[in-house]
Design an enzyme around this catalytic site. Structure first.
Site, PDB file in Angstrom:
ATOM      1  N   ASP A 114    -116.556  -2.531  18.619  1.00  0.00           N
ATOM      2  CA  ASP A 114    -116.647  -1.578  17.509  1.00  0.00           C
ATOM      3  C   ASP A 114    -115.299  -0.937  17.203  1.00  0.00           C
ATOM      4  OD1 ASP A 114    -116.677  -0.001  19.863  1.00  0.00           O
ATOM      5  OD2 ASP A 114    -117.650   1.636  18.807  1.00  0.00           O
ATOM      6  N   GLN A 149    -113.348   2.594  30.442  1.00  0.00           N
ATOM      7  CA  GLN A 149    -114.013   3.825  30.888  1.00  0.00           C
ATOM      8  C   GLN A 149    -112.970   4.841  31.343  1.00  0.00           C
ATOM      9  OE1 GLN A 149    -117.210   4.732  30.616  1.00  0.00           O
ATOM     10  NE2 GLN A 149    -117.771   2.828  29.588  1.00  0.00           N
ATOM     11  N   ARG A 172    -106.973  -2.288  30.645  1.00  0.00           N
ATOM     12  CA  ARG A 172    -107.453  -1.459  29.538  1.00  0.00           C
ATOM     13  C   ARG A 172    -107.240  -2.183  28.203  1.00  0.00           C
ATOM     14  NH1 ARG A 172    -109.005   3.539  27.805  1.00  0.00           N
ATOM     15  NH2 ARG A 172    -108.042   4.277  25.891  1.00  0.00           N
ATOM     16  N   LYS A 173    -108.357  -2.345  27.451  1.00  0.00           N
ATOM     17  CA  LYS A 173    -108.210  -2.915  26.118  1.00  0.00           C
ATOM     18  C   LYS A 173    -107.298  -2.009  25.299  1.00  0.00           C
ATOM     19  CE  LYS A 173    -112.805  -2.961  25.911  1.00  0.00           C
ATOM     20  NZ  LYS A 173    -114.210  -3.081  25.416  1.00  0.00           N
ATOM     21  N   ASP A 207    -118.656  -5.198  24.189  1.00  0.00           N
ATOM     22  CA  ASP A 207    -118.196  -3.854  24.479  1.00  0.00           C
ATOM     23  C   ASP A 207    -119.464  -3.051  24.795  1.00  0.00           C
ATOM     24  OD1 ASP A 207    -116.611  -1.482  24.524  1.00  0.00           O
ATOM     25  OD2 ASP A 207    -117.238  -1.070  22.450  1.00  0.00           O
ATOM     26  N   ASP A 262    -122.571   5.362  20.924  1.00  0.00           N
ATOM     27  CA  ASP A 262    -121.360   5.984  21.465  1.00  0.00           C
ATOM     28  C   ASP A 262    -121.461   7.491  21.301  1.00  0.00           C
ATOM     29  OD1 ASP A 262    -118.927   6.776  22.347  1.00  0.00           O
ATOM     30  OD2 ASP A 262    -117.758   5.422  21.087  1.00  0.00           O
ATOM     31  N   ASP A 284    -120.060   0.966  24.779  1.00  0.00           N
ATOM     32  CA  ASP A 284    -120.335   2.095  23.877  1.00  0.00           C
ATOM     33  C   ASP A 284    -120.118   1.698  22.414  1.00  0.00           C
ATOM     34  OD1 ASP A 284    -120.713   4.189  26.043  1.00  0.00           O
ATOM     35  OD2 ASP A 284    -118.715   3.479  26.520  1.00  0.00           O
ATOM     36  N   CYS A 310    -102.190  -0.144  33.285  1.00  0.00           N
ATOM     37  CA  CYS A 310    -102.802  -1.326  33.884  1.00  0.00           C
ATOM     38  C   CYS A 310    -102.811  -2.521  32.930  1.00  0.00           C
ATOM     39  CB  CYS A 310    -104.237  -0.989  34.283  1.00  0.00           C
ATOM     40  SG  CYS A 310    -105.243  -0.592  32.846  1.00  0.00           S
TER      41      CYS A 310
HETATM   42 MG   LIG Z   1    -116.858   0.872  21.890  1.00  0.00          MG
HETATM   43 ZN   LIG Z   2    -107.333  -0.679  33.760  1.00  0.00          ZN
END
Ligand SMILES: [Mg+2]
Ligand SMILES: [Zn+2]
Length: 183
Positions: A136, A55, A110-111, A11, A19, A13, A107
């Protein structure tokens, strides 16, 4: 698959850099102490290094995709200048609710969804079983688990550790430097 290589999925940030919240400029980008050395160590151990980052600041209109790319080029360059060659950088610019215009998408990337990981695994011929994810947040771990990664580490260098995070994580470390030393 033959010749598949293990990777460490990072990851951004909270793992690579502090972060500071929607980091979009060089001035706000601070490498976490020991990150570069840890990446060098992991490379030496035979791992590919792949950055996987949400992001949503792009979707939210806080910065443009171009600004993100400029910062990413700088990050990539500063790491390679110090001996770290990133094998891939994947990002999700979307947000299903807060997104504006074309970025308001539910989407697959995206996690906690595993889309970025699945793409990287295919693009780079990665050995999933032997790979490690470092995040994190709970959503990082969930993405790793959904992608079939068996070792999902949580670090304390970013967000506060939650009980759910502790439960989902294979182990919890102070930071990436501690992980590089341990494996
Ligand atoms: Mg992070
Ligand atoms: Zn996405």
């Amino acid at each position: 698959m033959s010749n598949a290589k293990p990777a460490v999925f990072l990851d951004r940030d909270g793992v690579i850099n502090k972060d500071n919240g929607y980091v979009s400029q060089r001035d706000d980008f601070e490498f976490i102490e020991g990150t570069i050395e840890a990446c060098i160590e992991l490379q030496k151990k035979g791992y590919l290094l792949v950055v996987i980052t949400n992001q949503s600041g792009i979707a939210r209109g806080l910065f443009t995709e171009e600004q993100f790319n400029t910062l990413t080029e700088w990050m990539d360059w500063s790491m390679s200048d110090r001996g770290v060659d990133l094998d891939g950088i994947y990002y999700c610019p979307h947000h299903s609710e807060e997104g504006q215009g074309e970025f308001k998408v539910d989407c697959e990337c995206r996690k906690p969804k595993p889309g970025m990981l699945m793409n990287a695994i295919e693009d780079l011929n990665i050995d999933i079983e032997a790979s490690i994810l470092v995040g994190d947040k709970v959503s990082d771990l969930q993405a790793g688990i959904a992608a079939g990664i068996k070792t999902n580490y949580l670090v304390r260098s970013g967000k506060d550790i939650t009980e759910q995070g502790e439960t989902l994580a294979t182990a919890v470390f102070d930071d990436l430097a501690a992980i590089a030393k341990a494996i």
